[in-house]
Design a protein around this motif. Structure first.
Motif, PDB file in Angstrom:
ATOM      1  N   ARG A  97      13.848   8.252  -5.181  1.00 24.93           N
ATOM      2  CA  ARG A  97      13.829   7.109  -4.636  1.00 24.93           C
ATOM      3  C   ARG A  97      12.131   6.783  -3.757  1.00 24.93           C
ATOM      4  O   ARG A  97      11.404   7.516  -4.269  1.00 24.93           O
ATOM      5  CB  ARG A  97      14.194   6.221  -4.017  1.00 24.93           C
ATOM      6  CG  ARG A  97      13.940   7.612  -2.309  1.00 24.93           C
ATOM      7  CD  ARG A  97      15.504   7.031  -1.212  1.00 24.93           C
ATOM      8  NE  ARG A  97      16.011   7.790  -0.907  1.00 24.93           N
ATOM      9  CZ  ARG A  97      14.786   7.796   0.393  1.00 24.93           C
ATOM     10  NH1 ARG A  97      13.870   6.657   0.676  1.00 24.93           N
ATOM     11  NH2 ARG A  97      15.093   8.943   1.930  1.00 24.93           N
ATOM     12  N   SER A  99       9.097   5.597  -1.407  1.00 30.52           N
ATOM     13  CA  SER A  99       9.463   5.510   0.771  1.00 30.52           C
ATOM     14  C   SER A  99       9.249   3.938   0.825  1.00 30.52           C
ATOM     15  O   SER A  99       9.063   3.313  -0.193  1.00 30.52           O
ATOM     16  CB  SER A  99       8.235   6.202   0.378  1.00 30.52           C
ATOM     17  OG  SER A  99       6.835   5.206   0.041  1.00 30.52           O
ATOM     18  N   ARG A 100       9.842   4.217   1.986  1.00 28.30           N
ATOM     19  CA  ARG A 100       9.852   2.943   2.621  1.00 28.30           C
ATOM     20  C   ARG A 100       8.627   2.335   1.986  1.00 28.30           C
ATOM     21  O   ARG A 100       8.065   0.297   2.750  1.00 28.30           O
ATOM     22  CB  ARG A 100      10.176   3.086   3.642  1.00 28.30           C
ATOM     23  CG  ARG A 100      11.559   3.469   4.483  1.00 28.30           C
ATOM     24  CD  ARG A 100      11.658   3.930   5.988  1.00 28.30           C
ATOM     25  NE  ARG A 100      13.008   3.827   6.449  1.00 28.30           N
ATOM     26  CZ  ARG A 100      13.428   4.165   7.418  1.00 28.30           C
ATOM     27  NH1 ARG A 100      12.658   4.205   8.523  1.00 28.30           N
ATOM     28  NH2 ARG A 100      14.490   4.456   7.652  1.00 28.30           N
ATOM     29  N   THR A 101       7.354   2.627   2.082  1.00 31.96           N
ATOM     30  CA  THR A 101       5.745   2.457   2.085  1.00 31.96           C
ATOM     31  C   THR A 101       5.856   1.470   1.012  1.00 31.96           C
ATOM     32  O   THR A 101       5.868  -0.155   0.633  1.00 31.96           O
ATOM     33  CB  THR A 101       5.013   3.128   2.629  1.00 31.96           C
ATOM     34  OG1 THR A 101       4.794   3.756   3.593  1.00 31.96           O
ATOM     35  CG2 THR A 101       3.668   2.952   2.319  1.00 31.96           C
ATOM     36  N   TRP A 103       9.185   0.556  -1.185  1.00 32.59           N
ATOM     37  CA  TRP A 103       8.833  -0.824  -0.981  1.00 32.59           C
ATOM     38  C   TRP A 103       8.215  -1.517  -0.163  1.00 32.59           C
ATOM     39  O   TRP A 103       9.082  -3.002  -0.624  1.00 32.59           O
ATOM     40  CB  TRP A 103      10.706  -0.383  -0.774  1.00 32.59           C
ATOM     41  CG  TRP A 103      11.494   0.265  -1.331  1.00 32.59           C
ATOM     42  CD1 TRP A 103      12.109   1.375  -0.994  1.00 32.59           C
ATOM     43  CD2 TRP A 103      11.927  -0.275  -2.950  1.00 32.59           C
ATOM     44  NE1 TRP A 103      12.820   1.871  -2.470  1.00 32.59           N
ATOM     45  CE2 TRP A 103      12.996   0.900  -3.518  1.00 32.59           C
ATOM     46  CE3 TRP A 103      12.449  -1.823  -3.115  1.00 32.59           C
ATOM     47  CZ2 TRP A 103      13.615   0.462  -4.701  1.00 32.59           C
ATOM     48  CZ3 TRP A 103      12.530  -2.009  -4.868  1.00 32.59           C
ATOM     49  CH2 TRP A 103      12.865  -0.419  -5.287  1.00 32.59           C
ATOM     50  N   LEU A 104       7.935  -1.538   0.523  1.00 27.36           N
ATOM     51  CA  LEU A 104       7.589  -2.488   1.845  1.00 27.36           C
ATOM     52  C   LEU A 104       6.377  -2.831   0.768  1.00 27.36           C
ATOM     53  O   LEU A 104       5.922  -4.330   0.869  1.00 27.36           O
ATOM     54  CB  LEU A 104       6.692  -1.981   2.774  1.00 27.36           C
ATOM     55  CG  LEU A 104       6.015  -3.313   3.593  1.00 27.36           C
ATOM     56  CD1 LEU A 104       7.120  -4.371   3.869  1.00 27.36           C
ATOM     57  CD2 LEU A 104       5.599  -2.327   5.160  1.00 27.36           C
ATOM     58  N   CYS A 107       7.347  -5.774  -2.228  1.00 21.89           N
ATOM     59  CA  CYS A 107       8.068  -6.556  -1.550  1.00 21.89           C
ATOM     60  C   CYS A 107       6.995  -7.822  -0.686  1.00 21.89           C
ATOM     61  O   CYS A 107       6.642  -8.715  -1.039  1.00 21.89           O
ATOM     62  CB  CYS A 107       8.671  -6.627  -0.135  1.00 21.89           C
ATOM     63  SG  CYS A 107      10.433  -6.367  -0.099  1.00 21.89           S
TER      64      CYS A 107
END
Length: 303
Positions: A97, A99-101, A103-104, A107
């Motif tokens: 998946r 990372s949060r970075t 997905w940020l 977005c």
């Protein structure tokens, strides 16, 4: 407007899949310092690259339908979603998946694109363009492409070379879309015979082949962080300019330029952040270190 948007999104998704497959294929062929015609011959022997070409063809069909039914100033900017989609597909292929970075950043690109399209509110859908519009547009784009290719060939392998090839690819893609739009309307109005007798058909085919060739060289010339922003943002900007100057489409100006610039800044920031991800770098680098970082970013063990 729904139909061109849906087909444009379908084209972006197909292009994203093609990008992932083609980047993997280009890393398996010998590198070259200059433009090498044999590069395409080497790639034709790679099944992964051929599957990527099928995805490219699918994207072309979707793009043609989108351009035939909507303004270029709406269709082409949606292609900035190609990079986020490519990374999501890459993560899926790695069975991991983002990372949060990551997905940020995804977005950020989506929000920025939404702000730009809402603020600009592109409109207009001219079906035929006089030669007085085509001649200067083609001349300027060809001159810009030639200058960028010469600049790339004079630079060593690295970011500058990749950025030049990426921007040359972007201009070629934008011209392909502009010419394809007229050809599709010609097909709709005059049938197959008219389609194959208009110069725009052969023009978009030529620019499309050039775009593919420049793209393959951009992939091999330097890091994704250099070529992808130039390609993604360049295509959107040049297409917007062609839509306004060639097809007489229009966007809102005045104070609406403020949110448009804000949205463009968000897109640029998101694309730059995405292209810096280890997962993205692994698609354009043969280094084992990048592959290991990508696997860690995707949450899977390195190969």
């Amino acid at each position: 407007m729904l139909l061109p948007v849906l087909f444009a999104l379908g084209a972006a998704l197909s292009n994203a899949l093609a990008t992932v497959l083609q980047r993997k294929a280009t890393l398996t062929v010998p590198k070259s310092e200059g433009l090498r015609a044999g590069l395409i011959i080497d790639l034709l022997r790679r099944p992964v690259w051929l599957i990527g070409i099928v995805a490219v063809i699918t994207a072309g069909v979707c793009q043609a339908v989108a351009l035939a039914t909507g303004p270029i100033t709406v269709v082409q900017p949606l292609f900035v979603l190609e990079l986020p989609l490519a990374l999501v597909i890459s993560a899926a292929l790695l069975q991991g998946r983002l990372s949060r970075t990551g997905w940020l950043a995804v977005c950020t690109v989506v929000v920025g694109l939404g702000v730009v399209l809402f603020a600009a509110s592109p409109a207009g859908n001219r079906t035929q363009v006089p030669m007085t519009h085509w001649i200067p547009a083609v001349a300027v784009c060809v001159a810009a492409i030639a200058a960028l290719v010469l600049a790339a060939l004079r630079r060593p392998e690295g970011r500058g070379r990749a950025a030049c090839f990426g921007l040359a690819t972007a201009i070629s893609y934008a011209m392909t879309a502009a010419l394809m739009k007229t050809s599709m309307h010609t097909l709709d109005d005059g049938g197959v015979t008219a389609f194959f007798t208009t110069w725009q058909t052969y023009g978009f085919a030529l620019f499309g082949v050039c775009a593919l060739f420049f793209l393959e060289n951009a992939m091999q010339s330097g890091p994704l962080v250099a070529s992808q922003p130039a390609l993604t943002l360049g295509d959107a900007c040049v297409s917007l300019a062609l839509g306004v100057t060639v097809y007489a489409e229009y966007v809102r100006t005045g104070w609406w330029l403020v949110p448009q610039l804000l949205g463009a800044a968000l897109i640029a920031a998101g694309v730059l952040a995405l292209s810096r991800l280890p997962l993205a770098r692994a698609l354009a680098s043969e280094e084992k270190e990048s592959a290991e970082a990508a696997a860690a970013d995707a949450g899977t063990p390195a190969p």
